[in-house]
Design an enzyme around this catalytic site. Structure first.
Site, short mmCIF file in Angstrom:
data_model
loop_
_atom_site.label_atom_id
_atom_site.label_comp_id
_atom_site.label_asym_id
_atom_site.label_seq_id
_atom_site.Cartn_x
_atom_site.Cartn_y
_atom_site.Cartn_z
CD GLU D 285 -3.26 0.42 2.05
OE1 GLU D 285 -4.00 -0.56 1.83
OE2 GLU D 285 -3.33 1.09 3.09
CD GLU D 288 -2.75 1.13 -4.64
OE1 GLU D 288 -2.79 0.33 -3.67
OE2 GLU D 288 -3.72 1.38 -5.36
CB CYS D 305 -7.32 -3.49 5.56
SG CYS D 305 -6.20 -2.16 5.48
CB SER D 325 -5.25 0.94 -1.58
OG SER D 325 -4.46 -0.21 -1.73
CE LYS D 364 -10.87 -8.50 7.49
NZ LYS D 364 -10.13 -7.86 6.38
CD GLU D 367 -11.98 -9.32 2.62
OE1 GLU D 367 -11.83 -9.72 3.80
OE2 GLU D 367 -11.24 -8.45 2.12
CD GLU D 372 -14.18 -9.82 -6.07
OE1 GLU D 372 -15.07 -10.66 -6.34
OE2 GLU D 372 -14.41 -8.82 -5.37
CB CYS D 509 -10.20 -4.52 13.69
SG CYS D 509 -9.91 -4.10 11.97
#
Lengths: 488, 162, 128, 580
Positions: D285, D288, D305, D325, D364, D367, D372, D509
């Site tokens: 990151e 990037e 994230c 990102s 999560k 996710e 993908e 989190c």
């Protein structure tokens, strides 16, 4: 009939003027109060005058109108609002509809007066969508008042401006509660909020707001025209002026009546209403709609005002007055009201959402003949707790019809649970149909009408009903042309 | 929903109505009234259309629609017969009228007949208590109704003669 | 409609409106109750009859509720200088009788008269 | 704040005038039970619906009982909190709620964690006096994240407050009314068909089991017990500062070592730390970010994230899909690395590998199933269990967690730095990224690693960091409502930030939807945050790019930072999603 029992203040123009012509309202002194106030009175004086008149809210609780305006005046806000509560939801009440259909300008004038008093420049009329004619006439009235410069910018050159818009209800009785109404005006679910904050502090869009019902507003111009002192001479010690009642039910002359506070129920039922239909016996009068209670004969002679009605377990409410005769089952009536309030509960707080549902279920049990005496205790206990704990007025008053009928018609409840009988013959599960052998000629009409084929007998011989199979639909009773069927 | 171009026209009219309103966050209910007038009911696509146009969550719009008894998510029959169940009507026998009507049409209150012709509704007081019991058939108020009048009312509705 | 620009203009307007009041008023109660009972037809037939008879000094007014829901439709006749008369249970044919008898000949149709059992609070200087 | 004098249960006390009766009573150690009430002051999550009526008290001069959660004190107020009248009313409220409740406590997901159950016990409810209709609804287990069993809903509306006011997602609303009232998505849709982000904040505040996670414990056991499978577990940064609470340990206790030991005893074949992947995320990151800075790319860059946040912008800001990102989230990077690099290195058939993530998060779970996030036909992560589910497994396995010895994670992929630990709290990711970016941009190894200005629980924070002669403007938001505000500024062109960190859950989190229930005590969230920074302090290395395992991974396998291979394996893409 004895003289003039009625006195019309709120209804002064209803049925007299053309509600679609503002000139007729002006010819009758319309907007004179507003003109005078804007011309010569300070907002504080307007509030003082209203306080002096003793006017109290006609929508339910009976809160002093002047005081309500004073609170809103005192609270600071970037904007303030006046709301007219025209969401008349009481089943059996149509005072507000009649005023809006008969004299809509008086509401607009009163809203402008209230606006001036509290420092508000915007008003909303929150009206039931089920009242198309009232909406139409109100819309015309608003347009005409704008054209005449009697609402809008710089009214009569005074520098005071006041705008009025219409908002529609959409069928929720709870929106009669002011915080729920405000939620609804804001375009939300009409769920009430806990008070405080009161609307006078944080109401519509968080701004100081005054909510008044239609009849309250209809009185306001008259108070300034006739003088607060003279208004205060009418009525009782605590309740001034008149009250409009929608007289309905089993009374000969149903209609809209307006009487001075302190008139007795007997005068309303017998003198104005001309007694009970078919000369039957009076049983009870229900006031205050789903929030009120049933008043038995013994109280027919008390002068009615906010306090006296409350004392006997009912309330003024908005003014529905339903007369019930001897053929009415009071348990059934209580059940009817509870069904209404459970349907109309917003579902927010526990006691109203679940408690009233349980009350209703117990009443269903009783009317089906499955109730016990313990159920009667539960009704009383749970009803009391619901009143004590509910979030808003709807929940707090919902048990009233049960509690008041239990108080005055306990015998009827006992008959249902002990003897499994409905004295008025209304609760069908508790009704018994029997064929009187002496009167039966054996025409077979009853057997043909019976949907469960539980009537047997030969032609030209007395028939018999199999009680085990009978569903108590009453078809045989209606079919019999010889009065040979006994309903008990 | 009826044919597409017709629906498109209605959506256009709805948009024009919304665009014509003064900026006021509280317009949702008034818009839903308009939408129900146009479409006859508030199907999901209409509610979604409103929610997107007003930038409100679909849940909020649906929450409002389901809260108010005036709004319906189901299409109604060609003819709507409503029985007033206000107290005045109730004590004058409205529930008998309702059950008799249900029997005649073979449907329950709130339902529509299979052929789509009739819907039965109950109403909470139209304020015509003086005429109790009251039945409203396609917007027309019938007062002091007796069970025997129901057939006549149904025939009138079907034939379109008043 | 002219815009009223001051309290004085309002007072003047009111006075001029009251000065014009020499017509006979036929008021038809046309609130929801009345309409449901057929007040619309009654209104039409009265208006039609007035036209047909060429009565010039009569105004037909649609008003709100008169309170007598038990006898809808209701019609009130207000003649200048006389006590108003309230009729109940009026239909089109009865309306014609009321016009020919009461309006044209001054004979009250007794069997249709409802007792008007209320008074209206005097509104300060306003005359009824 | 001005104080007012009140009398509570005959005790006179002066309390600030903005106190509720409930708060005032706590001052004299009187606890009034509550159910719908929720007040996370600093996180600005307040549910004051005053609807359950469990907290009612008597106030002198008032006709009816008053809800203490919403009634403010006033001068001279005389309050009685536990009179027979109020206690009876309270008990009746619970009886009524139970009369419309399944009462299957023994087999309920929330058994012993349910606020209604506790209340029934505390109020000595021994019979359910009232009976009658019970509301029944279809169970919604449509998503991988949230299980809805509305038969157990008591309509406290806390979930609605979180979803609408705090997260501004607008998925949940009251539907219908009266006894039929229910809280749910529009048109009764299953959650998977809505724009729900699966942040799980509704679950975090639900007092009963109306909203819980979709439990995957069974699947994980099956994998562990399958001799053919090599089951790899990874634990997220925020888990280690909260897991101990499930075993009665003080909030904020760091249990990293015990956790690793417990995972091993549960039978996981490899015990890894998502922290390693957090370091990996940072190097990608930060690369990037520097790439965008140097090549005129879109700025600000947004962290990616948080899967709830990713789903949020896909639904709500589809016009801005080019600014986040493209880095996968740490546990997804981890799964990818395990099934490629690690499998190759250890000569394991990747098909045999099962990757299980222990996460503080319910999103999560969703996710992990995104199509993908798949490498060579394999999902990168196979199962995700929450901190709470991990605790359940530990209990089920009879492990005495509190007394476990500390153990280390497995290697390779076991090393982590302080930078990765702070991923667990709001502001941590951006601070970690700055530690690396600053070093790289200046070409020096800077001593400054603590960016105190970026820490705290304020909903939106900002700071300017000087890197050489460049001023980098940083924005931080936690809670999706705060995120929305930053996003709207970007949309309208008002935003001047270079980089923004966004976490969907209030607190980051550590306040995730899969964490041990905080029960409305925001002090717990603060203690977890403190623990995170303590863990960071204690680490020898505190910059991600100094992680030897990470350096090794690039050297042996990925090649360049932000290079071709890294793009293929560690980056992802976003898609516009529907708004319902």
């Amino acid at each position: 009939m004895s003289g003039h029992k009625q006195l019309r203040i709120a209804l002064r123009n209803c049925g007299v003027i053309d509600p679609e012509n503002i000139l007729e309202y002006i010819a009758r002194g319309g907007y004179m109060a507003l003109g005078k106030i804007l011309d010569e009175m300070a907002p504080e004086d307007v509030i003082d005058e209203l306080k002096k008149s003793g006017l109290r809210g006609r929508g339910g609780g009976g809160f002093p109108t002047g005081l309500k305006l004073e609170f809103a005046r005192r609270n600071e806000g970037e904007r303030k609002y006046i709301i007219c509560n025209a969401d008349e939801g009481d089943p059996g009440a149509f005072m507000d509809r009649s005023i809006l259909e008969g004299d809509p300008q008086s509401i607009l004038e009163a809203m402008a007066i209230c606006g001036y008093a509290v420092g508000a420049n915007e008003g909303y009329v929150y009206i039931r969508a089920e009242y198309p004619l009232a909406i139409e006439r109100l819309t015309i009235a608003i347009r005409q008042a704008y054209e005449a410069g009697l609402i809008g910018d710089d009214i009569m050159g005074s520098g005071f401006s006041f705008d009025i818009k219409i908002k529609y209800g959409a069928g929720a009785f709870v929106c009669g509660e002011e915080t729920a109404l405000i939620s609804s005006v804001e375009g939300n679910r009409g769920e009430p909020h806990f008070k405080p904050p009161f609307p006078a502090e944080k109401g519509l869009w968080g701004m100081p707001t005054t909510v008044n019902n239609v009849e309250t507003l209809a009185n306001i111009p008259s108070i300034f025209n006739m003088g607060a002192g003279r208004f205060a001479e009418i009525g009782t010690k605590t309740s001034k002026g008149t009250k409009v009642f929608a007289l309905a039910g089993n009374v000969n002359k149903v209609g809209l009546v307006e009487v001075p506070m302190g008139t007795t129920l007997r005068e309303i039922v017998y003198d104005i209403g001309d007694g009970i239909v078919g000369g039957k016996k009076f049983k009870a009068v229900q006031t205050g709609g789903p929030s009120g209670g049933c008043i038995p004969e013994q109280f027919l002679d008390i002068p009615i005002d906010y306090e006296s009605l409350k004392e006997i377990g009912s309330m003024m409410g908005s003014g529905g007055m339903i007369i019930m005769d001897e053929d009415t089952c009071m348990v059934d009536i209580a059940k009817y009201y509870l069904e209404f309030t459970t349907d109309e509960s917003c579902g927010k707080c526990t006691p109203c959402r679940i408690g009233n549902k349980r009350l209703y279920e117990i009443l269903c049990k009783i009317t089906k003949g499955e109730g016990t005496e313990e159920d009667l205790d539960s009704l009383k206990e749970l009803g009391g707790i619901i009143k004590d704990t509910s979030l808003c007025g709807l929940g707090q008053t919902a048990p009233n019809p049960v509690l008041s009928t239990m108080k005055y018609f306990y015998d009827e409840y006992l008959s249902h649970v002990r003897d499994k009988k409905c004295p008025a013959g209304i609760c069908s599960s508790l009704t018994r149909y029997e064929i009187i052998a002496d009167k039966c000629i054996g025409c077979t009409m009853c057997a043909k009408a019976c949907p469960t084929a539980c009537i047997s007998g030969k032609v030209r011989e007395p028939h018999k009903i199999d009680q085990a199979k009978c569903i108590k639909c009453g078809a045989c009773f209606k079919a019999c042309k010889f009065d040979a069927i006994l309903k008990s | 929903m009826c044919n597409n171009s017709l629906a498109e026209e209605k959506f256009k009219e709805l948009d024009a109505f919304i665009d014509g309103l003064e900026e006021d966050e509280g317009n949702l209910i008034v818009i839903l009234h308009k939408a129900q007038n146009l479409f006859g009911y508030l199907p999901r696509e209409v509610q979604l259309h409103v929610s997107r146009k007003l930038k409100l969550s679909a849940a909020k719009v649906n929450g409002v629609v389901t809260f108010y008894s005036y709004f319906t998510e189901e299409p109604k029959g060609q003819h709507v017969i409503s029985v007033c169940m206000g107290t005045a009507c109730f004590v004058r026998g409205a529930s008998d009228i309702l059950s008799s009507l249900q029997e005649k049409l073979g449907i329950k209150c709130g339902e529509t007949t299979k052929d789509g012709k009739f819907t039965i509704d109950s109403l909470r007081c139209v304020g015509a208590c003086g005429l109790a019991p009251v039945v409203i058939a396609d917007g027309r108020v019938h007062g002091r109704v007796e069970i025997d009048d129901l057939d006549k009312i149904l025939v009138e509705l079907e034939s379109g003669v008043r | 409609m002219i815009k009223i620009k001051s309290f004085n203009e309002l007072k003047e307007l009111k006075e001029s409106l009251n000065a014009q009041r020499e017509h006979i008023r036929i008021i038809v109660g046309m609130a929801t109750c009345g309409m449901a009972a057929g007040a619309g037809e009654v209104f039409d037939s009265i208006a039609g009859e007035i036209m047909r008879q060429g009565l010039k000094n009569v105004t037909v007014v649609r008003s709100g509720c008169m309170g007598a829901c038990h006898s809808e439709p209701t019609v009130e006749i207000v003649k200048p200088g006389e006590d108003p008369v309230l009729y109940g249970n009026v239909d089109s044919s009865r309306a014609k009788v009321i016009i020919s008898n009461h309006i044209m000949r001054g004979e009250i149709v007794e069997e249709l008269v409802l007792e008007k059992n209320y008074e209206t609070a005097s509104l300060g200087e306003v005359e009824q | 704040m001005k104080k007012v004098n009140v009398t509570i249960n005959d005790i006179k006390i002066a309390v600030p005038e903005n106190y509720t009766v409930l708060e005032a009573a706590r001052e004299i150690d009187v606890e009034i039970p509550t159910l719908c009430h929720l007040n996370l002051h600093d996180l600005k999550a307040v549910n004051r619906s005053a609807s359950c009526r469990v907290c009612v008290v008597e106030i002198e001069g008032r006709g009816t009982l008053a809800p203490s959660c919403s009634t403010y004190v006033a001068e001279g107020m005389v309050i009685k909190t536990h009179t027979p009248r109020s206690v009876k009313a309270r008990r009746t409220m619970v009886e009524l709620l139970l009369s419309d409740h399944p009462k299957d406590c023994l087999v309920c997901e929330k058994n012993q964690r349910c606020e209604l159950q506790k209340l029934a016990a505390d109020l000595c409810v021994r019979e359910i006096k009232y009976t009658g209709a019970q509301s029944t609804y279809e169970i919604d287990n449509s998503s991988r994240s949230i299980y809805r069993n509305l038969d157990k809903c008591i309509l406290c509306r806390r979930c609605e407050t979180m979803c609408n006011e705090v997260q501004t997602c607008g998925i949940l609303s009251g539907m219908d009314r009266g006894f039929e009232t229910v809280v749910g998505p529009a048109f009764g849709l299953p959650m998977i068909d809505t724009m729900c982000t699966f942040c799980g904040q509704c679950v975090a505040v639900c007092p009963t089991a109306a909203l819980t996670e979709i439990n995957q414990i069974r699947e994980v056991w099956d994998a562990i017990n399958d001799p053919e499978k090599i089951v790899v577990v990874q634990t997220a940064p925020a888990v280690r500062v909260a897991l101990g609470e499930e075993f009665g340990m003080e909030a904020g206790t760091i249990v990293t070592g015990k956790m690793a030991a417990a995972m091993r005893r549960l039978g996981f074949d490899r015990v890894f730390d998502t922290d390693f992947a957090a370091d990996l995320t940072i190097v990608e990151e930060a690369s990037e970010f520097i790439h965008r800075l140097r090549h005129g790319g879109t700025l600000p860059i947004l962290t990616s994230c948080c899967p709830a946040w990713v789903k949020f912008f896909e639904h709500q800001f589809p016009d801005l899909l080019d600014i986040p990102s493209t880095c996968k989230s740490p546990h997804e990077m981890f799964g990818t690395v395990v099934k490629t690099y690690y499998a190759a290195k250890m000569k394991i058939d990747p098909e045999k590998l099962v990757v299980v993530s222990v996460m503080p998060c319910l999103a999560k779970k969703y996710e992990a199933a995104r199509p993908e996030l798949n490498t060579n036909g394999m999902q990168n992560v196979d199962y995700v269990i929450s901190t709470r589910e991990a605790a359940k497994m530990i209990r089920e396995a009879g492990i005495n967690f509190v007394d476990l010895p500390d153990e280390d994670f497995d290697n390779p992929l076991g090393e982590s730095t302080g930078a990765s630990v702070i991923f667990g709290t709001t502001g941590g990711v951006i601070e970690a990224a700055l530690r690396t970016a600053c070093d790289w941009l200046t070409g020096e190894s800077l001593e400054k690693v603590d960016y105190h200005q970026l820490r705290g629980l304020e909903g939106i924070r900002e700071g300017t960091v000087k890197i050489g002669d460049m001023e980098v403007r940083i924005g931080i938001a936690h809670g999706l409502g705060n995120a929305r505000r930053l996003l709207e500024d970007i949309r309208s062109g008002k935003s001047t930030y270079h980089a923004i960190e966004i976490m969907a859950c209030p607190g980051g989190c550590i306040g995730g939807g899969g964490q041990p229930y905080h029960g409305g005590d925001e002090g717990i969230i603060k203690k977890r945050a403190d623990a995170i920074y303590r863990e960071d302090q204690g680490k020898a290395k505190r910059k991600s790019h100094e992680n030897e395992n990470v350096i090794e991974l690039y050297r042996d396998y990925l090649g360049e930072y932000y290079g071709e291979k890294a793009h293929e394996l560690l980056h992802t893409s976003y898609q516009k999603r529907e708004l319902i």
